[in-house]
Write an enzyme that holds these catalytic residues in place. Structure first.
Site, short mmCIF file in Angstrom:
data_model
loop_
_atom_site.label_atom_id
_atom_site.label_comp_id
_atom_site.label_asym_id
_atom_site.label_seq_id
_atom_site.Cartn_x
_atom_site.Cartn_y
_atom_site.Cartn_z
N GLY A 165 0.81 -1.20 0.00
CA GLY A 165 0.00 0.00 0.00
C GLY A 165 0.84 1.25 0.00
CG ASP A 274 10.95 -7.61 -2.25
OD1 ASP A 274 11.41 -8.07 -3.32
OD2 ASP A 274 10.05 -6.76 -2.21
#
Length: 728
Positions: A165, A274
């Site tokens: 988000g 990541d």
């Protein structure tokens, strides 16, 4: 300033961590597992190119079903990382940015980046339901400027959109400091958001100068947020978009700078998952990890796993571990230095050197990337420290090729063994005895006795003593058996060496030292190609070391592949010309191809302070004298200067002097050089009469050093043949 005491590190403790290895002071405990929350993660994913999986699996195994042992993978890092680039390059510091400049005037996710947070299908509207899986999505910022979260964090505006988000810039009204708030979860259930916040509390224990500080975890309605330190720099991905691919030295400097953060995370039981250029930032004169949203505990059987296509390791969607992170680091480096379709055509592979000239130019870099991004986790670097050691060596080579030699003592190998000032034989051929020696692993139980054994010179006695030590320690000591195999090679017991090395390989197929000694054995037997293959395996494991390159050059020269040998010799010399075996080797190879000027340059690279300098000067003088075409007055003067630089006294020096003066006579005779009494060669005027007198004198001096009567007569005959004509 306190010195670091870990693994013989030479760094200093600053702000609670070593400026070199990135670890806390010796004696300060890392986070204990019982201090880490073991609760499950339950979060959903979204954002361009980012995906999640909830499955659990195991890391793949290596060859022969064996797993690599991390304890064998590194000797510890001693490379300076106080500044970006390990002191090999200089990068200007980046001024800090005004936080308000980051606020997006129109926070809207471009349509091309709108993807379903569950199935990753493309969606067109800013909010609605996915046409593929029916999952609700919403790309509209839920927080607006002026909103206050948790009673103290005033929102200034959205600054980016990430996998979970919107990311917001905030102001801590209590502590008066800027913060960044990143979403953890966005659901219809406030209780689920609160639970997601609780599950991430373990990140509060992460404290490292190269990792963004985590201040708090809060929930606001149906959203959970991680509150982080504001880092006033520029994301590496932004620099990449603005400038295009980085110069290779700069990219390596950034990767080298961020590796201590991974060393810290892995040592404390965390995996980052990541890593990519988006997730670390240049701030001032250092780099820092800025996104901790995907961090998880190693071995956590629950929760989603985040990664980005083109960066994520093949096994990471099941069970990411430390080497999965190292894979992403290798991929990130590749993306930073090359323009290629890393998320599509090369999702789990690399371009070849034929496709990317940069890889053809820097073979060590290519090998580093191959190992870092290997499909088999056990074939990769096994720790961030090991990776850092090798990429620093690669950087050293790249910088040396462009500027000047950057020698440094290896933690793994000694220098070559061509150091005896009288070792003429060692300068004339690629002898296995001249290869660098592997340094002792001091943790080996037989290390002390093996070190005392270094005083035993007699090869037969050495074998007998090592056999006793190997029997005494058995399979507890790998060092004793490796050095016994090496001793067998020294007395030409090649079958015994091969048998012992095969046993060690069966015990640990990932111990590259076995390949090193196999290569030495094959080289001693004249099998250049076989030795080349074994040394190539060592090079794969240690791309930042110059010893494997030296060994490959020896093997190629034995195989008469002088072109390949010369290419490896050159790289060794460029990094460290004190490796004189490479200087003499390159000269031999170039001479075979009649490149006498190149051979001369190789010999001229031997440092003046080296014990082999006089032998190098003698070889250089011989090489220059053999330059048949193009020899002129300047060439004669160059040879004379070379001979004058030889500080040793001996027959060979007088022989060279005599031959130089004879060459001068020949050039005058065929009209290539004119007589000129103002020009002096070794103190003799450039004229027929004086050159003859000088040559006669030098030949008679050479006769005084003759080893037998026949040689003495030969030099006297040559003196008589060249002396000036007498008419009396």
């Amino acid at each position: 300033m306190e010195n670091c005491q870990r693994n013989a590190c030479t760094g200093h403790i600053e702000d609670g961590f070593c400026d070199e290895c990135g670890m806390p002071p010796a004696g300060v405990k890392l986070l204990a597992k019982e201090d880490l929350h073991q609760t499950a993660q339950t979060r959903s994913a979204g954002g361009t190119g980012t995906f999640a999986t909830g499955t659990v699996g195991t890391v793949g195994t290596g060859r022969a079903g064996s797993k690599r042992h991390t304890s064998r993978s590194t000797r510890g890092s001693s490379a300076r990382r106080r500044s970006l680039g390990g002191g090999l390059i200089s990068l200007p510091p980046l001024p800090s940015q005004d936080p308000n400049a980051l606020i997006m005037a129109n926070p809207e996710v471009p349509e091309r980046k709108r993807r379903c947070p569950k199935c990753d299908a493309k969606v067109s509207r800013v909010k609605g339901f996915c046409g593929e899986c029916g999952t609700e999505y919403n790309f509209v910022p839920s927080l607006q400027a002026g909103d206050v979260v948790n009673g103290k964090f005033e929102i200034k505006g959205a600054i980016a959109f990430g996998g979970l988000g919107w990311i917001y810039l905030g102001w801590d009204q209590v502590l008066n400091r800027w913060v960044v708030m990143k979403g953890l979860l966005n659901t219809k259930d406030e209780a689920a958001a609160a639970n997601a916040v609780a599950e991430r509390q373990f990140l509060a224990a992460v404290k490292h100068p190269k990792i963004v500080g985590i201040y708090d975890f809060v929930n606001h309605g149906n959203e959970g947020f991680i509150v982080m330190e504001y880092v006033g720099g520029v994301a590496i991905s932004s620099m990449l978009k603005q400038k295009g691919v980085f110069p290779v030295e700069e990219a390596i400097a950034y990767i080298l700078g961020i590796l201590p953060a991974f060393s810290y995370l892995h040592a404390n039981g965390f995996v980052y998952c990541d890593f990519k250029p988006d997730n670390f930032m240049l701030e001032g004169d250092d780099v820092k990890l800025i996104d901790m949203g995907g961090v998880r505990q190693i071995g956590d059987p629950n929760g989603d796993i985040y990664g980005t296509r083109g960066y994520m390791a093949p096994e990471a969607n099941d069970d990411p571990v430390a080497v999965s992170d190292l894979y992403t680091i290798g991929r990130a480096l590749a993306v930073m230095i090359m323009d290629f379709k890393f998320a599509k055509d090369y999702e789990h592979s690399l371009p070849t050197p034929a496709e990317q000239p940069l890889l053809a130019q820097h073979d060590a870099l290519y090998r580093f990337l191959l190992r870092a991004t290997h499909q088999d986790p056990d074939q990769r670097f096994q720790s961030a420290d090991e990776m850092a050691d090798q990429i620093l060596g690669v950087l050293r080579e790249i910088v040396s090729l462009k500027t000047e030699p950057k020698p440094v003592e290896s933690q793994t190998f000694t220098s070559d063994n061509l150091f005896d000032a009288d070792d003429v034989a060692g300068t004339e051929q690629p002898d296995v005895r001249l290869l660098p020696t592997l340094k002792m692993q001091v943790a080996d139980p037989a290390a002390n006795e093996l070190l005392r054994l270094s005083a035993v010179i007699d090869p037969v006695k050495r074998v007998l003593t090592l056999e006793q030590l190997a029997k005494k320690f058995g399979d507890k000591s790998v060092e004793a058996r490796l050095r016994l195999a090496n001793a067998y090679v020294g007395v030409e017991r090649y079958a015994d060496a091969a048998k012992l090395l095969d046993q060690l390989f069966d015990e640990d197929p990932f111990d590259w030292r076995v390949c090193w000694y196999r290569g030495k054995s094959l080289l001693a037997q004249g099998d250049g190609q076989g030795a080349r293959n074994e040394f190539g395996k060592v090079y794969f494991e240690m791309p930042g070391e110059i010893a494997p390159k030296q060994a490959i050059a020896f093997a190629a020269e034995v195989s008469h592949d002088y072109k390949e040998a010369a290419s490896y010799y050159r790289r060794v010399i460029k990094v460290d010309p004190n490796q004189t075996a490479a200087c003499f080797g390159l000269a031999r190879c170039l001479s075979k191809n009649n490149d006498m000027q190149g051979a001369a340059e190789a010999l001229a690279a031997v440092p003046a302070q080296h014990s082999l300098f006089n032998l190098a000067r003698i070889a250089l003088a011989k090489t220059l004298l053999h330059q048949e075409p193009g020899m002129n007055r300047e060439g004669l003067e160059q040879v004379a200067q070379t001979i004058e630089s030889i500080s040793a006294e001996g027959g060979v020096v007088h022989q060279l002097a005599a031959k130089l003066l004879e060459r001068g006579l020949a050039l005058i005779a065929n009209g290539k050089v004119k007589e000129d009494r103002s020009c002096k060669l070794l103190g003799h005027a450039l004229s027929v009469q004086t050159l003859r007198q000088g040559a006669e004198e030098e030949f008679r001096k050479a006769a005084r050093y003759a080893v037998d009567a026949a040689e003495k007569i030969m030099w006297i005959d040559m003196a008589n043949a060249v002396r000036p004509k007498s008419f009396v």
